[in-house]
Design a protein around this motif. Sequence first.
Motif, PDB file in Angstrom:
ATOM      1  N   ARG A 101      21.966   0.331  -1.712  1.00  0.00           N
ATOM      2  CA  ARG A 101      20.741   0.789  -2.364  1.00  0.00           C
ATOM      3  C   ARG A 101      20.175  -0.282  -3.292  1.00  0.00           C
ATOM      4  N   GLU A 102      21.062  -1.089  -3.869  1.00  0.00           N
ATOM      5  CA  GLU A 102      20.581  -2.198  -4.705  1.00  0.00           C
ATOM      6  C   GLU A 102      19.783  -3.197  -3.877  1.00  0.00           C
ATOM      7  N   ALA A 103      20.285  -3.514  -2.663  1.00  0.00           N
ATOM      8  CA  ALA A 103      19.575  -4.449  -1.792  1.00  0.00           C
ATOM      9  C   ALA A 103      18.252  -3.856  -1.318  1.00  0.00           C
ATOM     10  N   MET A 104      18.245  -2.559  -1.027  1.00  0.00           N
ATOM     11  CA  MET A 104      17.003  -1.905  -0.631  1.00  0.00           C
ATOM     12  C   MET A 104      15.977  -1.978  -1.750  1.00  0.00           C
ATOM     13  N   ALA A 105      16.423  -1.747  -2.973  1.00  0.00           N
ATOM     14  CA  ALA A 105      15.514  -1.810  -4.116  1.00  0.00           C
ATOM     15  C   ALA A 105      14.927  -3.210  -4.272  1.00  0.00           C
ATOM     16  N   ASP A 106      15.767  -4.218  -4.133  1.00  0.00           N
ATOM     17  CA  ASP A 106      15.318  -5.599  -4.250  1.00  0.00           C
ATOM     18  C   ASP A 106      14.287  -5.928  -3.175  1.00  0.00           C
TER      19      ASP A 106
ATOM     20  N   LEU B 135      16.407   0.693  -8.625  1.00  0.00           N
ATOM     21  CA  LEU B 135      17.536   1.363  -7.997  1.00  0.00           C
ATOM     22  C   LEU B 135      17.405   2.877  -8.141  1.00  0.00           C
ATOM     23  N   GLU B 136      16.958   3.313  -9.328  1.00  0.00           N
ATOM     24  CA  GLU B 136      16.809   4.743  -9.578  1.00  0.00           C
ATOM     25  C   GLU B 136      15.780   5.360  -8.633  1.00  0.00           C
ATOM     26  N   THR B 137      14.684   4.648  -8.379  1.00  0.00           N
ATOM     27  CA  THR B 137      13.647   5.158  -7.482  1.00  0.00           C
ATOM     28  C   THR B 137      14.171   5.267  -6.057  1.00  0.00           C
ATOM     29  N   VAL B 138      14.905   4.259  -5.604  1.00  0.00           N
ATOM     30  CA  VAL B 138      15.477   4.301  -4.258  1.00  0.00           C
ATOM     31  C   VAL B 138      16.407   5.502  -4.117  1.00  0.00           C
ATOM     32  N   SER B 139      17.309   5.670  -5.074  1.00  0.00           N
ATOM     33  CA  SER B 139      18.251   6.782  -5.008  1.00  0.00           C
ATOM     34  C   SER B 139      17.521   8.121  -5.042  1.00  0.00           C
ATOM     35  N   ARG B 140      16.497   8.227  -5.880  1.00  0.00           N
ATOM     36  CA  ARG B 140      15.749   9.479  -5.985  1.00  0.00           C
ATOM     37  C   ARG B 140      15.027   9.815  -4.688  1.00  0.00           C
ATOM     38  N   GLN B 141      14.428   8.818  -4.048  1.00  0.00           N
ATOM     39  CA  GLN B 141      13.675   9.064  -2.819  1.00  0.00           C
ATOM     40  C   GLN B 141      14.600   9.373  -1.642  1.00  0.00           C
ATOM     41  N   ILE B 142      15.749   8.717  -1.579  1.00  0.00           N
ATOM     42  CA  ILE B 142      16.716   9.025  -0.528  1.00  0.00           C
ATOM     43  C   ILE B 142      17.219  10.455  -0.689  1.00  0.00           C
ATOM     44  N   THR B 143      17.494  10.842  -1.936  1.00  0.00           N
ATOM     45  CA  THR B 143      17.926  12.214  -2.200  1.00  0.00           C
ATOM     46  C   THR B 143      16.851  13.211  -1.789  1.00  0.00           C
ATOM     47  N   ALA B 144      15.585  12.886  -2.069  1.00  0.00           N
ATOM     48  CA  ALA B 144      14.486  13.785  -1.711  1.00  0.00           C
ATOM     49  C   ALA B 144      14.357  13.924  -0.199  1.00  0.00           C
ATOM     50  N   LEU B 145      14.487  12.813   0.539  1.00  0.00           N
ATOM     51  CA  LEU B 145      14.429  12.875   2.000  1.00  0.00           C
ATOM     52  C   LEU B 145      15.585  13.700   2.553  1.00  0.00           C
TER      53      LEU B 145
ATOM     54  N   GLY C 145       6.612  10.575  10.447  1.00  0.00           N
ATOM     55  CA  GLY C 145       5.552  11.233   9.697  1.00  0.00           C
ATOM     56  C   GLY C 145       5.630  10.973   8.205  1.00  0.00           C
ATOM     57  N   GLU C 146       6.800  10.576   7.732  1.00  0.00           N
ATOM     58  CA  GLU C 146       6.979  10.273   6.310  1.00  0.00           C
ATOM     59  C   GLU C 146       6.653   8.820   5.969  1.00  0.00           C
ATOM     60  N   THR C 147       6.399   7.995   6.981  1.00  0.00           N
ATOM     61  CA  THR C 147       6.191   6.567   6.724  1.00  0.00           C
ATOM     62  C   THR C 147       4.766   6.219   6.313  1.00  0.00           C
TER      63      THR C 147
ATOM     64  N   ARG D   5       0.774  -1.226   0.000  1.00  0.00           N
ATOM     65  CA  ARG D   5       0.000   0.000   0.000  1.00  0.00           C
ATOM     66  C   ARG D   5       0.813   1.287   0.000  1.00  0.00           C
ATOM     67  N   LYS D   6       2.036   1.252   0.446  1.00  0.00           N
ATOM     68  CA  LYS D   6       2.780   2.485   0.634  1.00  0.00           C
ATOM     69  C   LYS D   6       3.428   2.987  -0.651  1.00  0.00           C
ATOM     70  N   THR D   7       3.618   4.309  -0.717  1.00  0.00           N
ATOM     71  CA  THR D   7       4.320   4.912  -1.838  1.00  0.00           C
ATOM     72  C   THR D   7       5.810   4.630  -1.712  1.00  0.00           C
ATOM     73  N   ALA D   8       6.558   4.928  -2.772  1.00  0.00           N
ATOM     74  CA  ALA D   8       8.004   4.696  -2.749  1.00  0.00           C
ATOM     75  C   ALA D   8       8.667   5.488  -1.623  1.00  0.00           C
ATOM     76  N   ARG D   9       8.265   6.738  -1.441  1.00  0.00           N
ATOM     77  CA  ARG D   9       8.849   7.561  -0.381  1.00  0.00           C
ATOM     78  C   ARG D   9       8.536   6.964   0.987  1.00  0.00           C
ATOM     79  N   GLU D  10       7.300   6.511   1.183  1.00  0.00           N
ATOM     80  CA  GLU D  10       6.913   5.913   2.460  1.00  0.00           C
ATOM     81  C   GLU D  10       7.662   4.606   2.717  1.00  0.00           C
ATOM     82  N   LYS D  11       7.910   3.831   1.660  1.00  0.00           N
ATOM     83  CA  LYS D  11       8.657   2.590   1.816  1.00  0.00           C
ATOM     84  C   LYS D  11      10.084   2.857   2.293  1.00  0.00           C
ATOM     85  N   ILE D  12      10.741   3.817   1.665  1.00  0.00           N
ATOM     86  CA  ILE D  12      12.109   4.142   2.049  1.00  0.00           C
ATOM     87  C   ILE D  12      12.146   4.672   3.477  1.00  0.00           C
ATOM     88  N   ALA D  13      11.237   5.584   3.807  1.00  0.00           N
ATOM     89  CA  ALA D  13      11.187   6.142   5.160  1.00  0.00           C
ATOM     90  C   ALA D  13      10.921   5.049   6.189  1.00  0.00           C
TER      91      ALA D  13
END
Length: 251
Positions: A194-199, A205-215, A239-241, A156-164
């Motif tokens: 970041r590769e393991a996080m994406a998996d 990988l690009e989404t993980v890097s983009r969201q970490i940069t945004a946070l 609050g970001e989760t 259910r969570k967005t990419a940003r929420e997943k990373i957070a």
Amino acid sequence: MNTAVKLSHNDHVPDCRDCPIRHRAVCARCEAEELERLEEIKYYRTYPAGQTVVWAGDRMDFVASVVSGIATLSQTMEDGRTQMVGLLLPSDFIGRPGRDDAAYDVTATTDLIICCFRKRPFESLMEKTPHIGQRLLEMTLDELDAAREWMLLLGRKTAREKIASLIAIIARRDASLNLKGKDKSMVFDLPLTREAMADYLGLTLETVSRQITALRKDGVIQLEGKRHVTIPDFERLLGETGDDSDGGYLV
């Protein structure tokens, strides 16, 4: 080839009483006499990053606690695809008393040290030592809660929420292991690339890097290099989760 190394007490491994995971591990409630019994049946193994600890379906003659490092639980489907289904962080338990075979592949993601107990003596000790059985039950229920949390995270969570959420989970565990509160800045090293996080999160990988940069740009986290993380305000990270103040999902 399995390159695990079995360590002896001459290799400066911790005594049970000085173990860094003692307050969270399966032996957390054991008294001095019970720890002495565990000492008699334990040994340590080390695995380099990328090494398989056990394959799904393999017979296991031990159970173990993660002392340091991180491992993944994964399952291979019939067509060869592999899905990561869980993380094993320090103090987490590997194997199941009463089950002969491994249910999942266990792989060292970082250099890994595990405290192993010979399985049959451990099962016998469980019958005689209620503290071990009680603690293992607590850990199993915690694992069930974590599995439900990941079902929500992945579904259910967005990419940003997943990373957070992943960063918050690792931060909480680090604080718990090091007996640190959450009222100050939290500083730790991410144990996953970041590769393991994406998996693990089902992202690119690009989404993980983009969201970490945004946070980072939003000031939710601070980064030194790719893995050294500072969380100035843990409540803001929560609050970001996408979780509400009671731990539920915000809809």
